[in-house]
Design a protein around this motif. Structure first.
Motif, PDB file in Angstrom:
ATOM      1  N   THR A   1       0.844  -1.184   0.000  1.00 39.72           N
ATOM      2  CA  THR A   1       0.000   0.000   0.000  1.00 39.72           C
ATOM      3  C   THR A   1       0.888   1.247   0.000  1.00 39.72           C
ATOM      4  O   THR A   1       2.080   1.170   0.320  1.00 39.72           O
ATOM      5  CB  THR A   1      -0.896   0.026   1.244  1.00 39.72           C
ATOM      6  OG1 THR A   1      -0.071   0.189   2.413  1.00 39.72           O
ATOM      7  CG2 THR A   1      -1.695  -1.267   1.368  1.00 39.72           C
TER       8      THR A   1
ATOM      9  N   TYR B   1      -5.372  -5.673  22.826  1.00 38.57           N
ATOM     10  CA  TYR B   1      -5.134  -6.046  21.430  1.00 38.57           C
ATOM     11  C   TYR B   1      -4.603  -7.476  21.317  1.00 38.57           C
ATOM     12  O   TYR B   1      -4.999  -8.233  20.432  1.00 38.57           O
ATOM     13  CB  TYR B   1      -4.129  -5.060  20.813  1.00 38.57           C
ATOM     14  CG  TYR B   1      -3.636  -5.439  19.440  1.00 38.57           C
ATOM     15  CD1 TYR B   1      -4.475  -5.362  18.327  1.00 38.57           C
ATOM     16  CD2 TYR B   1      -2.317  -5.879  19.264  1.00 38.57           C
ATOM     17  CE1 TYR B   1      -4.006  -5.715  17.072  1.00 38.57           C
ATOM     18  CE2 TYR B   1      -1.854  -6.226  18.004  1.00 38.57           C
ATOM     19  CZ  TYR B   1      -2.693  -6.146  16.915  1.00 38.57           C
ATOM     20  OH  TYR B   1      -2.233  -6.498  15.670  1.00 38.57           O
TER      21      TYR B   1
ATOM     22  N   SER C   1       3.201   4.774  13.875  1.00 42.16           N
ATOM     23  CA  SER C   1       2.247   4.775  14.993  1.00 42.16           C
ATOM     24  C   SER C   1       0.816   4.782  14.475  1.00 42.16           C
ATOM     25  O   SER C   1       0.500   5.422  13.469  1.00 42.16           O
ATOM     26  CB  SER C   1       2.475   5.991  15.881  1.00 42.16           C
ATOM     27  OG  SER C   1       3.781   5.985  16.416  1.00 42.16           O
ATOM     28  N   VAL C   2      -0.071   4.098  15.206  1.00 38.83           N
ATOM     29  CA  VAL C   2      -1.486   4.111  14.872  1.00 38.83           C
ATOM     30  C   VAL C   2      -2.076   5.485  15.157  1.00 38.83           C
ATOM     31  O   VAL C   2      -1.562   6.222  15.969  1.00 38.83           O
ATOM     32  CB  VAL C   2      -2.244   3.031  15.689  1.00 38.83           C
ATOM     33  CG1 VAL C   2      -1.762   1.660  15.283  1.00 38.83           C
ATOM     34  CG2 VAL C   2      -2.041   3.237  17.187  1.00 38.83           C
TER      35      VAL C   2
ATOM     36  N   TYR D   1       1.763  -3.335  18.386  1.00 34.34           N
ATOM     37  CA  TYR D   1       0.476  -2.658  18.539  1.00 34.34           C
ATOM     38  C   TYR D   1       0.459  -1.337  17.772  1.00 34.34           C
ATOM     39  O   TYR D   1      -0.523  -1.011  17.098  1.00 34.34           O
ATOM     40  CB  TYR D   1       0.197  -2.407  20.022  1.00 34.34           C
ATOM     41  CG  TYR D   1      -0.992  -1.508  20.262  1.00 34.34           C
ATOM     42  CD1 TYR D   1      -2.294  -1.975  20.112  1.00 34.34           C
ATOM     43  CD2 TYR D   1      -0.805  -0.166  20.620  1.00 34.34           C
ATOM     44  CE1 TYR D   1      -3.383  -1.138  20.317  1.00 34.34           C
ATOM     45  CE2 TYR D   1      -1.882   0.672  20.817  1.00 34.34           C
ATOM     46  CZ  TYR D   1      -3.174   0.180  20.661  1.00 34.34           C
ATOM     47  OH  TYR D   1      -4.250   1.014  20.852  1.00 34.34           O
TER      48      TYR D   1
ATOM     49  N   CYS E   1      -0.253  -1.933  14.112  1.00 31.82           N
ATOM     50  CA  CYS E   1      -1.297  -2.918  13.813  1.00 31.82           C
ATOM     51  C   CYS E   1      -2.104  -2.570  12.555  1.00 31.82           C
ATOM     52  O   CYS E   1      -2.664  -3.466  11.914  1.00 31.82           O
ATOM     53  CB  CYS E   1      -2.234  -3.085  15.010  1.00 31.82           C
ATOM     54  SG  CYS E   1      -3.162  -1.599  15.474  1.00 31.82           S
ATOM     55  N   ASN E   2      -2.180  -1.306  12.182  1.00 27.63           N
ATOM     56  CA  ASN E   2      -2.945  -0.927  10.993  1.00 27.63           C
ATOM     57  C   ASN E   2      -2.139  -1.008   9.702  1.00 27.63           C
ATOM     58  O   ASN E   2      -2.691  -0.803   8.618  1.00 27.63           O
ATOM     59  CB  ASN E   2      -3.491   0.504  11.147  1.00 27.63           C
ATOM     60  CG  ASN E   2      -4.580   0.594  12.191  1.00 27.63           C
ATOM     61  OD1 ASN E   2      -5.241  -0.393  12.491  1.00 27.63           O
ATOM     62  ND2 ASN E   2      -4.758   1.770  12.764  1.00 27.63           N
ATOM     63  N   LEU E   3      -0.852  -1.290   9.806  1.00 26.23           N
ATOM     64  CA  LEU E   3       0.008  -1.311   8.624  1.00 26.23           C
ATOM     65  C   LEU E   3       0.081  -2.682   7.960  1.00 26.23           C
ATOM     66  O   LEU E   3       0.480  -2.801   6.807  1.00 26.23           O
ATOM     67  CB  LEU E   3       1.424  -0.851   8.991  1.00 26.23           C
ATOM     68  CG  LEU E   3       1.574   0.637   9.305  1.00 26.23           C
ATOM     69  CD1 LEU E   3       2.964   0.932   9.856  1.00 26.23           C
ATOM     70  CD2 LEU E   3       1.328   1.465   8.054  1.00 26.23           C
ATOM     71  N   GLU E   4      -0.255  -3.730   8.711  1.00 22.04           N
ATOM     72  CA  GLU E   4      -0.300  -5.100   8.180  1.00 22.04           C
ATOM     73  C   GLU E   4       1.048  -5.548   7.612  1.00 22.04           C
ATOM     74  O   GLU E   4       1.130  -6.129   6.529  1.00 22.04           O
ATOM     75  CB  GLU E   4      -1.409  -5.224   7.121  1.00 22.04           C
ATOM     76  CG  GLU E   4      -2.797  -4.942   7.684  1.00 22.04           C
ATOM     77  CD  GLU E   4      -3.890  -5.104   6.640  1.00 22.04           C
ATOM     78  OE1 GLU E   4      -3.555  -5.237   5.445  1.00 22.04           O
ATOM     79  OE2 GLU E   4      -5.070  -5.096   7.023  1.00 22.04           O
TER      80      GLU E   4
ATOM     81  N   ARG F   1       0.999   3.643   2.138  1.00 22.22           N
ATOM     82  CA  ARG F   1       1.557   3.894   3.466  1.00 22.22           C
ATOM     83  C   ARG F   1       2.671   2.898   3.782  1.00 22.22           C
ATOM     84  O   ARG F   1       3.676   3.258   4.396  1.00 22.22           O
ATOM     85  CB  ARG F   1       0.460   3.813   4.541  1.00 22.22           C
ATOM     86  CG  ARG F   1       0.962   4.342   5.896  1.00 22.22           C
ATOM     87  CD  ARG F   1      -0.099   4.337   6.948  1.00 22.22           C
ATOM     88  NE  ARG F   1       0.465   4.770   8.227  1.00 22.22           N
ATOM     89  CZ  ARG F   1      -0.107   4.556   9.402  1.00 22.22           C
ATOM     90  NH1 ARG F   1      -1.274   3.937   9.449  1.00 22.22           N
ATOM     91  NH2 ARG F   1       0.454   4.960  10.513  1.00 22.22           N
ATOM     92  N   GLN F   2       2.500   1.651   3.366  1.00 22.69           N
ATOM     93  CA  GLN F   2       3.575   0.683   3.547  1.00 22.69           C
ATOM     94  C   GLN F   2       4.816   1.110   2.766  1.00 22.69           C
ATOM     95  O   GLN F   2       5.940   0.971   3.246  1.00 22.69           O
ATOM     96  CB  GLN F   2       3.118  -0.701   3.081  1.00 22.69           C
ATOM     97  CG  GLN F   2       2.156  -1.394   4.019  1.00 22.69           C
ATOM     98  CD  GLN F   2       1.699  -2.730   3.469  1.00 22.69           C
ATOM     99  OE1 GLN F   2       1.494  -2.891   2.267  1.00 22.69           O
ATOM    100  NE2 GLN F   2       1.534  -3.710   4.344  1.00 22.69           N
TER     101      GLN F   2
END
Length: 271
Positions: free
Chosen positions: A91, A187, A270-271, A207, A210-213, A93-94
Motif C-alpha cells: 500500500t 489487542y 504509529s497508529v 500494537y 497494527c494498521n500497517l499489516e 503507506r507501507q
C-alpha cells in the motif's frame, strides 16, 4: 437537423476521447516519473549503505553493544528487503514506511562512521522539523526535544550526556503514550511481557503498527532501530572531555539527525 445532431455528438465523443487519452498519458508519465524517482532513491540509499558498511568494517573502536546493534539492523534490513522485494504488492503507506526503513539504516551507518571517524558524507540526512509531529502526541515530548536540542551547545562540556538523557526519556515516553499496556493487552492478551508484567517494547511496537499489516521483519527492524539509538546513547554518555564533550559539534549534529529520523520513523509507524 438529425445530421447536425449526429455530427455534434461525434465531435463531442471525439473531444472526450482526446481528453481521456491525454489524461491517461499524463497519468502514465506521472507514474513512470515516480517509479524512476523511487528507483533512484533506492539505488542511492543502497550505495550509501554499502559504502558506510565498508568503512565500518575497516574500524574496530566502537563499543561492543553498539556494534552488535548495527549488525542486527543490517541482518533485519536484509530480511525486510527479501520479504518486500520487487513484485510484492504494498500500500502507499507501507511504501512510505519501507522507504523510511532504508533511510533509517543508511543514517544509522552514517552516524556510526561519524562517531568513529568524525566523517559524514555529502548525502548526509538533513535536519527535520519534528516539533509539530511531537505536539500531536504530547506537549511535554516537544518540550523535552527542544530541551535536548538546546543542550547541544558547543560551550556545554556535558552536551552529549544531557542530550542523550533527554532523548532516552523521550523515546520511552513516546512509546508508552502511543502503546499503553492496557491497550496492548486488549489487542493481544497473550503478548510477550517483561519480568515486571509489562508488555515488551517489541509488543508495543507491534500494537503501534497494527494498521500497517506488515510481517514480523518490519516490527523487528523498528525494535532494532530503537535499540541502536539507545546503544548510541551509551557510547555518547561516556563523553565528558573537551568543549562539547569528547565529540565534535559536527558529530553531535549528526547524532541529532539520527535521533530526529528515529522519532520521525516512530511517528510514521504509529497508529
Amino acid at each position: 437537423m438529425k445530421s447536425e445532431i449526429n455530427k455534434a455528438q461525434r465531435k463531442a465523443e471525439q473531444k472526450t476521447k482526446q481528453q481521456l487519452n491525454a489524461a491517461v498519458r499524463k497519468y502514465e508519465r506521472d507514474v513512470n516519473r515516480e517509479i524512476r524517482k523511487y528507483n533512484a532513491n533506492a539505488k542511492r540509499n543502497q550505495q550509501i549503505i554499502n559504502r558506510e558498511l565498508s568503512k565500518l568494517n575497516q574500524t574496530s573502536h566502537i563499543s561492543t553493544g553498539y556494534t552488535t546493534s548495527l549488525n542486527a539492523m543490517q541482518q533485519i534490513y536484509q530480511s525486510v528487503g527479501a520479504m518486500y522485494g520487487e513484485g510484492v504488492y504494498i500500500t502507499p503507506r507501507q511504501d512510505t514506511v519501507l522507504d523510511l526503513i532504508e533511510q533509517e539504516h543508511a543514517n544509522s551507518l552514517i552516524t556510526a562512521n561519524a562517531i568513529e571517524n568524525n566523517e559524514t558524507p555529502e548525502e548526509n540526512t538533513e535536519d527535520l522539523e519534528i516539533g509539530n509531529k511531537l505536539m500531536l502526541v504530547s506537549q511535554d515530548l516537544n518540550n523535552r526535544w527542544n530541551g535536548a536540542v538546546y543542550a547541544l551547545n558547543p560551550n556545554n562540556p556535558d552536551a552529549a550526556r544531557h542530550f542523550c538523557t533527554s532523548c532516552r526519556e523521550l523515546f520511552t515516553d513516546f512509546i508508552e503514550l502511543k502503546a499503553p499496556d492496557a491497550d496492548v493487552f486488549a489487542y493481544n492478551p497473550n503478548c510477550e511481557r517483561t519480568e515486571r508484567g509489562n508488555a515488551t517494547r517489541r509488543e508495543k511496537i507491534r500494537y503501534m503498527m497494527c494498521n500497517l499489516e506488515f510481517d514480523d521483519s518490519v516490527i523487528d527492524f523498528a525494535d532494532a532501530d530503537i535499540t541502536n539509538i539507545l546503544e548510541l546513547f551509551h557510547v555518547l554518555s561516556n563523553a565528558t572531555h573537551g568543549p562539547a564533550g569528547k565529540y565534535s559539534v559536527n558529530q553531535l549534529l549528526q547524532v541529532k539527525r539520527r535521533v530526529e529520523q528515529g522519532i520521525n520513523f516512530l511517528c510514521a509507524i504509529s497508529v
